[in-house]
Write a protein that holds these residues in place. Structure first.
Motif, mmCIF file in Angstrom:
data_model
loop_
_atom_site.group_PDB
_atom_site.id
_atom_site.type_symbol
_atom_site.label_atom_id
_atom_site.label_comp_id
_atom_site.label_asym_id
_atom_site.label_seq_id
_atom_site.Cartn_x
_atom_site.Cartn_y
_atom_site.Cartn_z
ATOM 1 N N VAL A 1 2.547 10.157 -4.728
ATOM 2 C CA VAL A 1 1.963 8.863 -5.068
ATOM 3 C C VAL A 1 2.581 8.260 -6.318
ATOM 4 C CG1 VAL A 1 -0.156 7.695 -5.750
ATOM 5 C CG2 VAL A 1 -0.213 9.405 -3.950
ATOM 6 N N VAL A 2 2.675 9.054 -7.391
ATOM 7 C CA VAL A 2 3.202 8.532 -8.649
ATOM 8 C C VAL A 2 4.637 8.051 -8.463
ATOM 9 C CG1 VAL A 2 3.797 9.086 -11.036
ATOM 10 C CG2 VAL A 2 1.676 9.951 -10.046
ATOM 11 N N ASP A 3 5.445 8.815 -7.721
ATOM 12 C CA ASP A 3 6.830 8.409 -7.460
ATOM 13 C C ASP A 3 6.878 7.082 -6.717
ATOM 14 O OD1 ASP A 3 7.835 10.648 -8.667
ATOM 15 O OD2 ASP A 3 8.183 11.753 -6.807
ATOM 16 N N SER A 4 5.970 6.926 -5.758
ATOM 17 C CA SER A 4 5.963 5.708 -4.947
ATOM 18 C C SER A 4 5.569 4.481 -5.767
ATOM 19 C CB SER A 4 4.995 5.869 -3.771
ATOM 20 O OG SER A 4 5.431 6.899 -2.913
ATOM 21 N N VAL A 5 4.558 4.640 -6.615
ATOM 22 C CA VAL A 5 4.151 3.530 -7.490
ATOM 23 C C VAL A 5 5.301 3.163 -8.427
ATOM 24 C CG1 VAL A 5 2.565 2.798 -9.317
ATOM 25 C CG2 VAL A 5 1.711 4.161 -7.393
ATOM 26 N N THR A 6 5.895 4.189 -9.017
ATOM 27 C CA THR A 6 7.024 3.971 -9.931
ATOM 28 C C THR A 6 8.174 3.278 -9.223
ATOM 29 O OG1 THR A 6 6.414 5.966 -11.168
ATOM 30 C CG2 THR A 6 8.624 5.081 -11.524
ATOM 31 N N ASP A 7 8.506 3.735 -8.023
ATOM 32 C CA ASP A 7 9.631 3.168 -7.263
ATOM 33 C C ASP A 7 9.399 1.701 -6.948
ATOM 34 O OD1 ASP A 7 10.914 5.592 -7.323
ATOM 35 O OD2 ASP A 7 10.406 6.146 -5.253
ATOM 36 N N GLU B 1 -0.436 7.064 -14.666
ATOM 37 C CA GLU B 1 0.661 8.033 -14.834
ATOM 38 C C GLU B 1 2.015 7.382 -14.541
ATOM 39 O OE1 GLU B 1 2.036 12.412 -13.080
ATOM 40 O OE2 GLU B 1 0.014 11.638 -12.642
ATOM 41 N N ALA B 2 2.048 6.536 -13.516
ATOM 42 C CA ALA B 2 3.296 5.842 -13.167
ATOM 43 C C ALA B 2 3.709 4.886 -14.283
ATOM 44 C CB ALA B 2 3.124 5.080 -11.856
ATOM 45 N N LEU B 3 2.728 4.168 -14.836
ATOM 46 C CA LEU B 3 3.029 3.240 -15.927
ATOM 47 C C LEU B 3 3.536 3.988 -17.154
ATOM 48 C CD1 LEU B 3 0.006 0.752 -15.661
ATOM 49 C CD2 LEU B 3 2.364 0.396 -14.889
ATOM 50 N N GLY C 1 -3.774 0.955 -2.963
ATOM 51 C CA GLY C 1 -4.636 1.932 -2.318
ATOM 52 C C GLY C 1 -4.510 3.324 -2.898
ATOM 53 N N VAL C 2 -4.307 3.383 -4.226
ATOM 54 C CA VAL C 2 -4.190 4.673 -4.909
ATOM 55 C C VAL C 2 -5.160 4.694 -6.078
ATOM 56 C CG1 VAL C 2 -1.769 4.894 -4.246
ATOM 57 C CG2 VAL C 2 -2.346 3.884 -6.461
ATOM 58 N N SER C 3 -5.343 5.867 -6.665
ATOM 59 C CA SER C 3 -6.291 5.989 -7.768
ATOM 60 C C SER C 3 -5.711 5.417 -9.062
ATOM 61 C CB SER C 3 -6.661 7.460 -7.995
ATOM 62 O OG SER C 3 -5.548 8.186 -8.486
ATOM 63 N N PRO D 1 0.828 -1.204 0.000
ATOM 64 C CA PRO D 1 0.000 0.000 0.000
ATOM 65 C C PRO D 1 0.867 1.260 0.000
ATOM 66 C CG PRO D 1 -0.779 -1.576 1.634
ATOM 67 C CD PRO D 1 0.549 -2.078 1.151
ATOM 68 N N ILE D 2 0.359 2.316 -0.607
ATOM 69 C CA ILE D 2 1.083 3.579 -0.708
ATOM 70 C C ILE D 2 0.566 4.552 0.339
ATOM 71 C CG2 ILE D 2 1.542 5.586 -2.176
ATOM 72 C CD1 ILE D 2 2.948 3.066 -3.100
ATOM 73 N N ASP D 3 1.452 5.140 1.104
ATOM 74 C CA ASP D 3 1.020 6.148 2.068
ATOM 75 C C ASP D 3 1.918 7.385 2.003
ATOM 76 O OD1 ASP D 3 3.339 5.184 3.148
ATOM 77 O OD2 ASP D 3 2.440 4.451 5.005
ATOM 78 N N HIS D 4 2.624 7.553 0.876
ATOM 79 C CA HIS D 4 3.511 8.705 0.706
ATOM 80 C C HIS D 4 2.768 9.864 0.045
ATOM 81 C CE1 HIS D 4 6.803 6.103 1.836
ATOM 82 N NE2 HIS D 4 6.449 5.258 0.903
#
Length: 261
Positions: A16-22, A58-60, A50-52, A10-13
């Motif tokens: 958000v996009v950076d976290s998904v990408t990372d 955008e991360a993809l 847990g993100v939109s 789950p992402i809580d940063h």
């Protein structure tokens, strides 16, 4: 396609996009996501993290721009070629037709697979060991059934599972490329090797020895068993090729004798 279960966190940063990408980059680097692997859908990734979905999309897109994934409309997102692109089809074809290069390939595998077996014995998790044991079972069953296709598939998967269990990212990616070429029969035909072996029993015993050493956490024995396995492959091919040359010469001598009679 890989399962989304236990794959993402789950992402809580704030970013958000950076976290998904990372997270996805980390899975690629660790060798969990290998080239050609299909990613879960945007919805699955979104639900798990847990993100939109727009943030996932955008991360993809960012990963695609970095040439780490390929997005195929109507099909999904796939990990892009990472290592194998370093060798062009022309070079692969040249290597496959050159006997010296073939033995260079075995020499490379001998060193890397010995190293991987040593690391696997030291680092493998319970899940890694379970996978190795499962593939040994598959190898035994394929051998008992005389199923060459299943035997070849399980053989490559077994060696790949040991490399994965090394938990060395560089080794995982480099050997993944080698195994992809091996799957395609670029370097050698396993059926030819089984014919030289006689029944394939020796190959099975060697795989069993490597697997047992890893599961017993005996790193030195695992490395030695992996080395001896590749040594057997090389020696068998040399003997087989020598026999083929002798048979060719004999056939030519016989043909000449028939002409002279």
């Amino acid at each position: 396609m890989v399962s989304v279960n236990n794959l993402f966190e789950p992402i809580d940063h704030d970013t958000v996009v950076d976290s998904v990408t990372d997270q996805i980059e980390g899975l690629i680097l660790a060798g969990v996501l290998k080239e050609g692997t299909k990613l879960p859908s945007e919805r699955e990734i979104s639900d798990r993290m847990g993100v939109s979905r727009p943030k996932v999309r955008e991360a993809l897109k960012r990963l695609e721009e970095s040439n780490l994934i390929n997005i195929r409309h109507g099909e999904g997102s796939f990990i892009a070629p990472l290592i194998s692109a370093a060798m062009s089809p022309a070079l692969i074809n040249l290597i496959s037709r050159n006997q010296t290069a073939f033995y260079d390939y075995l020499e490379y595998r001998r060193v890397q697979e010995g190293f991987a077996a040593r690391l696997a014995a030291e680092r493998a998790t319970k899940l890694d060991l379970d996978r190795i044991e499962e593939l040994l079972v598959n190898l035994r069953e394929a051998q008992a059934a005389g199923d060459d296709s299943a035997s070849k598939k399980s053989d490559i998967a077994f060696h790949s599972s040991i490399v994965d269990a090394s938990h060395n990212a560089m080794l995982v990616h480099m050997m993944s490329s080698i195994y992809e070429l091996t799957k395609k029969g670029v370097f050698y035909n396993r059926e030819f090797l089984r014919a030289i072996d006689g029944t394939g029993e020796q190959l099975l015993e060697q795989h069993e020895e490597i697997g047992r050493a890893i599961m017993n956490r005996n790193s030195a024995k695992a490395e030695d068993a992996a080395h001896r396995h590749i040594d057997f492959v090389e020696t068998s091919f040399r003997l087989g090729q020598d026999q083929q040359r002798r048979e060719l010469i004999s056939s030519k001598l016989f043909a000449i004798q028939k002409i002279e009679e």
